[in-house]
Design a protein around this motif. Structure first.
Motif, PDB file in Angstrom:
ATOM      1  N   ASN A  40      62.553  52.358  40.138  1.00 30.21           N
ATOM      2  CA  ASN A  40      61.423  52.965  39.428  1.00 30.21           C
ATOM      3  C   ASN A  40      61.805  53.187  37.970  1.00 30.21           C
ATOM      4  O   ASN A  40      62.942  53.552  37.668  1.00 30.21           O
ATOM      5  CB  ASN A  40      61.103  54.328  40.062  1.00 30.21           C
ATOM      6  CG  ASN A  40      59.777  54.875  39.574  1.00 30.21           C
ATOM      7  OD1 ASN A  40      58.750  54.608  40.162  1.00 30.21           O
ATOM      8  ND2 ASN A  40      59.786  55.619  38.475  1.00 30.21           N
ATOM      9  N   PRO A  43      58.462  56.773  31.605  1.00 34.39           N
ATOM     10  CA  PRO A  43      58.802  57.552  30.404  1.00 34.39           C
ATOM     11  C   PRO A  43      58.392  59.022  30.523  1.00 34.39           C
ATOM     12  O   PRO A  43      57.346  59.338  31.112  1.00 34.39           O
ATOM     13  CB  PRO A  43      57.978  56.858  29.319  1.00 34.39           C
ATOM     14  CG  PRO A  43      56.773  56.319  30.023  1.00 34.39           C
ATOM     15  CD  PRO A  43      57.168  56.066  31.456  1.00 34.39           C
ATOM     16  N   SER A  45      58.210  62.493  27.868  1.00 39.96           N
ATOM     17  CA  SER A  45      58.444  62.994  26.505  1.00 39.96           C
ATOM     18  C   SER A  45      58.727  64.498  26.481  1.00 39.96           C
ATOM     19  O   SER A  45      58.933  65.039  25.393  1.00 39.96           O
ATOM     20  CB  SER A  45      57.252  62.664  25.602  1.00 39.96           C
ATOM     21  OG  SER A  45      56.145  63.462  25.941  1.00 39.96           O
ATOM     22  N   TYR A  46      58.724  65.150  27.631  1.00 47.12           N
ATOM     23  CA  TYR A  46      59.215  66.534  27.656  1.00 47.12           C
ATOM     24  C   TYR A  46      60.706  66.405  27.912  1.00 47.12           C
ATOM     25  O   TYR A  46      61.195  66.609  29.017  1.00 47.12           O
ATOM     26  CB  TYR A  46      58.526  67.361  28.734  1.00 47.12           C
ATOM     27  CG  TYR A  46      57.011  67.319  28.695  1.00 47.12           C
ATOM     28  CD1 TYR A  46      56.339  66.930  27.540  1.00 47.12           C
ATOM     29  CD2 TYR A  46      56.263  67.669  29.793  1.00 47.12           C
ATOM     30  CE1 TYR A  46      54.964  66.885  27.502  1.00 47.12           C
ATOM     31  CE2 TYR A  46      54.879  67.629  29.763  1.00 47.12           C
ATOM     32  CZ  TYR A  46      54.237  67.226  28.611  1.00 47.12           C
ATOM     33  OH  TYR A  46      52.874  67.171  28.580  1.00 47.12           O
ATOM     34  N   SER A  60      60.932  66.574  32.057  1.00 50.82           N
ATOM     35  CA  SER A  60      60.064  67.295  32.985  1.00 50.82           C
ATOM     36  C   SER A  60      58.886  66.458  33.463  1.00 50.82           C
ATOM     37  O   SER A  60      57.913  66.275  32.726  1.00 50.82           O
ATOM     38  CB  SER A  60      59.540  68.577  32.322  1.00 50.82           C
ATOM     39  OG  SER A  60      58.700  69.271  33.234  1.00 50.82           O
ATOM     40  N   LEU A  62      55.593  66.436  35.263  1.00 51.87           N
ATOM     41  CA  LEU A  62      54.595  67.432  35.683  1.00 51.87           C
ATOM     42  C   LEU A  62      54.018  67.023  37.032  1.00 51.87           C
ATOM     43  O   LEU A  62      53.966  65.843  37.360  1.00 51.87           O
ATOM     44  CB  LEU A  62      53.442  67.487  34.690  1.00 51.87           C
ATOM     45  CG  LEU A  62      53.723  67.889  33.249  1.00 51.87           C
ATOM     46  CD1 LEU A  62      52.398  67.983  32.487  1.00 51.87           C
ATOM     47  CD2 LEU A  62      54.481  69.192  33.177  1.00 51.87           C
ATOM     48  N   LYS A  75      55.258  62.968  40.992  1.00 53.39           N
ATOM     49  CA  LYS A  75      55.566  61.673  40.401  1.00 53.39           C
ATOM     50  C   LYS A  75      56.751  61.051  41.134  1.00 53.39           C
ATOM     51  O   LYS A  75      57.631  61.754  41.632  1.00 53.39           O
ATOM     52  CB  LYS A  75      55.841  61.848  38.922  1.00 53.39           C
ATOM     53  CG  LYS A  75      54.635  62.511  38.255  1.00 53.39           C
ATOM     54  CD  LYS A  75      54.411  62.145  36.828  1.00 53.39           C
ATOM     55  CE  LYS A  75      53.111  62.809  36.377  1.00 53.39           C
ATOM     56  NZ  LYS A  75      52.725  62.486  35.031  1.00 53.39           N
ATOM     57  N   ASP A  76      56.752  59.709  41.177  1.00 54.14           N
ATOM     58  CA  ASP A  76      57.824  59.007  41.894  1.00 54.14           C
ATOM     59  C   ASP A  76      59.196  59.436  41.374  1.00 54.14           C
ATOM     60  O   ASP A  76      60.130  59.632  42.153  1.00 54.14           O
ATOM     61  CB  ASP A  76      57.686  57.480  41.707  1.00 54.14           C
ATOM     62  CG  ASP A  76      56.361  56.962  42.259  1.00 54.14           C
ATOM     63  OD1 ASP A  76      55.746  57.657  43.081  1.00 54.14           O
ATOM     64  OD2 ASP A  76      55.959  55.858  41.860  1.00 54.14           O
ATOM     65  N   THR A  77      59.323  59.539  40.053  1.00 54.30           N
ATOM     66  CA  THR A  77      60.628  59.876  39.478  1.00 54.30           C
ATOM     67  C   THR A  77      61.147  61.191  40.043  1.00 54.30           C
ATOM     68  O   THR A  77      62.333  61.311  40.389  1.00 54.30           O
ATOM     69  CB  THR A  77      60.518  59.968  37.936  1.00 54.30           C
ATOM     70  OG1 THR A  77      59.994  58.745  37.438  1.00 54.30           O
ATOM     71  CG2 THR A  77      61.864  60.261  37.293  1.00 54.30           C
ATOM     72  N   ALA A 104      54.515  53.267  32.354  1.00 53.99           N
ATOM     73  CA  ALA A 104      53.887  54.587  32.556  1.00 53.99           C
ATOM     74  C   ALA A 104      52.604  54.495  33.376  1.00 53.99           C
ATOM     75  O   ALA A 104      52.010  55.513  33.709  1.00 53.99           O
ATOM     76  CB  ALA A 104      53.566  55.231  31.206  1.00 53.99           C
ATOM     77  N   ARG A 188      56.774  60.635  20.659  1.00 55.26           N
ATOM     78  CA  ARG A 188      55.408  60.876  21.123  1.00 55.26           C
ATOM     79  C   ARG A 188      54.797  62.040  20.356  1.00 55.26           C
ATOM     80  O   ARG A 188      55.452  63.065  20.118  1.00 55.26           O
ATOM     81  CB  ARG A 188      55.484  61.238  22.605  1.00 55.26           C
ATOM     82  CG  ARG A 188      54.165  61.258  23.297  1.00 55.26           C
ATOM     83  CD  ARG A 188      53.782  59.848  23.750  1.00 55.26           C
ATOM     84  NE  ARG A 188      52.891  59.930  24.894  1.00 55.26           N
ATOM     85  CZ  ARG A 188      51.603  59.689  24.833  1.00 55.26           C
ATOM     86  NH1 ARG A 188      51.044  59.345  23.702  1.00 55.26           N
ATOM     87  NH2 ARG A 188      50.864  59.780  25.921  1.00 55.26           N
TER      88      ARG A 188
HETATM   89  C1  LIG Z   1      55.298  58.145  26.080  1.00 60.04           C
HETATM   90  C2  LIG Z   1      54.957  58.815  27.368  1.00 60.04           C
HETATM   91  C3  LIG Z   1      55.494  60.040  27.657  1.00 60.04           C
HETATM   92  C4  LIG Z   1      55.209  60.686  28.870  1.00 60.04           C
HETATM   93  N1  LIG Z   1      55.760  61.907  29.114  1.00 60.04           N
HETATM   94  C5  LIG Z   1      55.529  62.520  30.292  1.00 60.04           C
HETATM   95  C6  LIG Z   1      56.153  63.770  30.597  1.00 60.04           C
HETATM   96  O1  LIG Z   1      56.954  64.317  29.811  1.00 60.04           O
HETATM   97  N2  LIG Z   1      55.873  64.353  31.790  1.00 60.04           N
HETATM   98  C7  LIG Z   1      55.054  63.750  32.688  1.00 60.04           C
HETATM   99  O2  LIG Z   1      54.844  64.317  33.767  1.00 60.04           O
HETATM  100  N3  LIG Z   1      54.460  62.567  32.445  1.00 60.04           N
HETATM  101  C8  LIG Z   1      54.697  61.932  31.278  1.00 60.04           C
HETATM  102  N4  LIG Z   1      54.132  60.717  31.029  1.00 60.04           N
HETATM  103  C9  LIG Z   1      53.350  60.054  32.090  1.00 60.04           C
HETATM  104  C10 LIG Z   1      54.275  59.384  33.113  1.00 60.04           C
HETATM  105  O3  LIG Z   1      55.105  58.428  32.491  1.00 60.04           O
HETATM  106  C11 LIG Z   1      53.406  58.687  34.184  1.00 60.04           C
HETATM  107  O4  LIG Z   1      52.734  59.676  34.941  1.00 60.04           O
HETATM  108  C12 LIG Z   1      54.184  57.762  35.104  1.00 60.04           C
HETATM  109  O5  LIG Z   1      53.276  57.033  35.913  1.00 60.04           O
HETATM  110  C13 LIG Z   1      55.118  58.504  36.040  1.00 60.04           C
HETATM  111  O6  LIG Z   1      55.769  57.517  36.790  1.00 60.04           O
HETATM  112  P1  LIG Z   1      56.423  57.765  38.198  1.00 60.04           P
HETATM  113  O7  LIG Z   1      55.333  58.252  39.134  1.00 60.04           O
HETATM  114  O8  LIG Z   1      56.919  56.399  38.545  1.00 60.04           O
HETATM  115  O9  LIG Z   1      57.520  58.764  38.040  1.00 60.04           O
HETATM  116  C14 LIG Z   1      54.355  60.070  29.816  1.00 60.04           C
HETATM  117  C15 LIG Z   1      53.792  58.815  29.524  1.00 60.04           C
HETATM  118  C16 LIG Z   1      54.084  58.195  28.312  1.00 60.04           C
HETATM  119  C17 LIG Z   1      53.482  56.852  28.008  1.00 60.04           C
END
Ligand SMILES: Cc1cc2nc3c(=O)[nH]c(=O)nc-3n(C[C@H](O)[C@H](O)[C@H](O)COP(=O)(O)O)c2cc1C
Length: 211
Positions: A40, A43, A45-46, A60, A62, A75-77, A104, A188
């Motif tokens: 997986n 990104p 940005s927190y 972080s 969310l 989220k998967d991560t 993302a 960001r």
């Molecule tokens: C530049 C950028 C920064 C992001 N920062 C965050 C973040 O800090 N926290 C968050 O929950 N989602 C953030 N997102 C959205 C996640 O990347 C997005 O929900 C992603 O699908 C999560 O992937 P996962 O489910 O594979 O973990 C960001 C997206 C972008 C494009």
């Protein structure tokens, strides 16, 4: 409206105020593996340095807003680092912004974002998740602790990661210093906006040097 009582605001408004105020935010591009070994990439940005000694980075994920990501709202991560305790955090150079953005998208957990983005991967030295070959900086990490604020939509889950190993491309690393112009990271801002950090850099002498 100079004062806003946050206790009376709904999460989407709090989101807008905070992401427009806390700028620019660096971006952690996180590689992780599910319990079943599915790669997986996403990104966040927190993202920041939490400690130098020991070396700790934080990001972080969310909980999803209401109605997103179906049942789990995780989220998967977050699920992956909880299950496996490992990840690799990359810095995002401008040249890779499109692949970062693509990673993302709300892909389902079975999707390997390395394949979706076409990014080549290489084995890490200390952890199982692989790193992005073309990313000039990567930190191999083990999870130190995760602090969560519950299950409500948009609740945060700060993942504190201990850095075990750093990979730095030769061309930007000299005497432990990183060449910002060659790294060319993106950051960001609010809404859909980003900034390119290297374009408006200036030095401000420490106060001790001025008085
Ligand atoms: C530049 C950028 C920064 C992001 N920062 C965050 C973040 O800090 N926290 C968050 O929950 N989602 C953030 N997102 C959205 C996640 O990347 C997005 O929900 C992603 O699908 C999560 O992937 P996962 O489910 O594979 O973990 C960001 C997206 C972008 C494009």
């Amino acid at each position: 409206m100079p004062y806003i009582d946050f206790s009376k605001e709904i999460p989407p408004n709090i989101y807008k105020m905070l992401i427009g105020s806390v700028v620019p935010r660096p971006i952690a591009w996180v590689s992780s593996l599910s319990e079943n070994g599915i790669p997986n990439l996403a990104p966040f940005s927190y993202f920041n340095i939490a400690s130098i000694n020991p070396p700790i980075l934080s990001f972080s994920p969310l909980n999803a807003p209401t109605g997103h990501l179906g049942e789990s709202r995780r989220k998967d991560t977050l699920q992956n680092v909880r299950a496996t305790g490992q990840c690799v955090i990359h810095i995002v150079p401008h040249a890779l912004q499109d692949q970062m953005n693509l990673s993302a998208a709300n892909w389902s957990p079975e999707v390997d974002e390395f394949e979706k983005t076409g990014l080549a991967r290489v084995n890490s030295l200390f952890v199982k998740p692989q790193r992005i070959e073309s990313a000039p900086i990567a930190f191999e990490c083990e999870v130190d602790q995760i602090v969560s604020w519950g299950d409500q939509p948009m609740g945060g889950n700060v993942v504190f990661c201990r850095v075990l190993m750093g990979y730095f491309a030769d061309y930007l690393f000299q005497d432990y210093k990183i060449n910002l112009a060659l790294l060319d990271p993106v950051s960001r801002l609010g809404g859909p906006d980003y900034s390119r950090v290297k374009t408006d850099v200036y030095a401000l002498p420490r106060p001790e040097d001025l008085i």
